[in-house]
Structures are given as C-alpha cells and as structure tokens.
Design a protein around this motif. Structure first.
Motif, short mmCIF file in Angstrom:
data_model
loop_
_atom_site.label_atom_id
_atom_site.label_comp_id
_atom_site.label_asym_id
_atom_site.label_seq_id
_atom_site.Cartn_x
_atom_site.Cartn_y
_atom_site.Cartn_z
N ARG A 6 23.36 17.74 69.54
CA ARG A 6 24.18 16.74 70.22
C ARG A 6 23.68 16.48 71.64
N SER A 48 33.56 13.86 67.74
CA SER A 48 33.91 15.11 67.08
C SER A 48 35.38 15.47 67.08
N ASP A 61 32.56 18.13 76.49
CA ASP A 61 31.35 18.55 75.79
C ASP A 61 31.31 20.07 75.64
N SER A 105 31.01 22.06 72.02
CA SER A 105 29.88 22.98 71.91
C SER A 105 30.35 24.40 71.61
N SER A 152 22.05 22.84 70.24
CA SER A 152 22.63 21.92 69.25
C SER A 152 21.82 20.62 69.21
N ASP A 159 28.66 13.17 73.30
CA ASP A 159 28.90 13.14 71.85
C ASP A 159 30.23 13.75 71.46
N TRP A 160 30.94 14.35 72.41
CA TRP A 160 32.24 14.95 72.09
C TRP A 160 33.19 13.94 71.47
#
Length: 260
Positions: free
Chosen positions: A230, A238, A97, A101, A228, A234-235
């Motif tokens: 997210r 992405s 993450d 980020s 953010s 949530d990584w």
C-alpha cells in the motif's frame, strides 16, 4: 570525501516510535550513515525486544568511552527528556494509515488497530515539548517520497555529514523493492527449513504459535510482511464508512496540524 562532524559525548541514538511508522527504515538508515562515516555500529546483532536494547544501553553504551563506537537502538516506547549521551529520532505518519498498516501486520481487528494508532498522539504530544537538539521528527511520506533528502537530514541531526552520492546508495539499499526481496528470501529459507525439518536458529524467527510466525533478519530486523504493497492514503480503500468516520474524528486535530 566524507566530512565528519563528531558530537563526542553522544553515543546512543534512539529510534523511538509507535509501530508501523517507518521505524525499521529509520533504524537501518541511521546505522548505515554511521558505517559510511567509519564508525563501529553496535549492537552488531539486532535484538528483538526493547528490553534487550535497554540492557545494552545500561550495561554497555553508558560506560563506553570509545568514540569510535556508536549505539543505535529501536524501541516502541516514549523516552525520558534527559537520557544521558543520547538523541532521539521519531516519526509522524497519518494515523489512519498507521491503523490499517497495524491491522494487517498484526492480523488484528479495527478496535485494536485504532488503539495502537492512538499511541501516535501521545508520542507527538510529548516529544514536541522536548529540546529540538535532543529529538527530531521525520515524516513518513518524506521517507517514501524524499528518501535521499531525509537521509541527509538524519545525518545532520546525528552529527555526521555524508555525500549526496552515499545518501543515494543508502536510499537504494533500503528501497521497498530491495527490502521486499530480502524478506522474501528469508521467508523462503525459513519455510524450506521447516519443510525439511532442519534446525532453525532461534534468532532468525519470531514465533507466536504453530501457524503464526515470521522470519527475522538479524542484520536489519526486518520481518515477514514488514513491507506492504500500500501507499500513503490507501487507508480509505480499507475501512467502512463508519470506521472512516471514527478515524477522522479521533485524529482530526493531528490531521489538521500536519495536513494529512
């Protein structure tokens, strides 16, 4: 009634973390706890650089004998194990993450973001060897999901006790929604001044280039895009399959130890 347990000799509290791990929240919450305890929190105007914080530490806090003054510093650097009159608060976050980020906030590529995320390994490795009365880890997911409990833990570590009600107030003040609105207002104000060619206070902007700059809130240190949309985990949405493979390999031990 606020019960205060003052540690007389400690007057400098360091938020020392790798970027994108909740340091701004931790910084502001620590300051807020002290304010609720009727402490004079310094510096009053938030510096933009680690160097400025260090200069204040060396020139002011080290020689300040007023027990009503407490200093809160925020840096992205690993500190020594024996800083005088100090305590360190640091964070731990799923490095995957951290990677996404950092990539989005700094507008950089995967490799640069990976390198930044790997700094977390050094912070964790070094700080866990320090005295537990001197340094304490706070988990990012607890900042997100157990903020009131985390605020009470911070207060206890720095030597102050606040009521649950006041911890709730602090949690609300630095909720994602409130901070996003603060940043939005600062962004709109900055854009309006640029559009109307008004004079801009240099302390309210972080300038990289003509097309790359951020608003800077001098009361909190929050900048454009600091928060953010997210959530933790949530990584996965992405990164490519190859990038996920790299991340899981690089951080396998930390992921296992902290059950990320």
């Amino acid at each position: 009634m606020i019960m205060i347990k003052i540690i007389m000799n400690i007057n400098s509290l360091w938020i020392s973390t790798t970027p994108r791990t909740g340091s701004m929240w931790l910084y502001n919450v620590t300051r807020e706890i002290l304010k609720f305890s009727k402490i004079n929190v310094l510096p009053t105007k938030i510096p933009k650089s680690s160097q400025e914080f260090f200069e204040i530490f060396e020139k002011q806090s080290l020689i300040d004998q007023n027990n009503s003054n407490k200093y809160v510093f925020k840096i992205h650097r690993i500190l020594n194990p024996n800083l005088p009159r100090s305590k360190i608060l640091t964070t731990i976050r799923d490095p995957r993450d951290v990677c996404i980020s950092f990539k989005e906030f700094m507008k950089t590529d995967f490799n640069s973001a990976l390198k930044a995320a790997k700094d977390l390994l050094q912070y964790e490795k070094i700080y866990k060897t320090y005295n537990k009365d001197y340094v304490k880890f706070f988990r990012y997911e607890n900042i997100e999901n157990k903020s009131i409990q985390t605020i009470l833990e911070i207060a206890n570590f720095i030597g102050y006790e606040i009521s649950y009600k006041n911890a709730e107030k602090i949690s609300l003040k630095y909720s994602k929604k409130r901070v996003k609105n603060l940043i939005k207002n600062n962004d709109e104000n900055l854009l309006s001044k640029i559009k109307n060619k008004e004079e801009i206070d240099k302390s309210s902007i972080v300038y990289f280039s003509k097309n790359n700059y951020r608003s800077f809130d001098t009361n909190t240190g929050f900048q454009t895009n600091h928060i953010s949309n997210r959530n933790s985990g949530d990584w996965e949405k992405s990164f490519s399959s190859k990038e996920k493979e790299i991340l899981n390999f690089e951080f396998k031990n930390l992921i296992s130890e902290y059950k990320f």
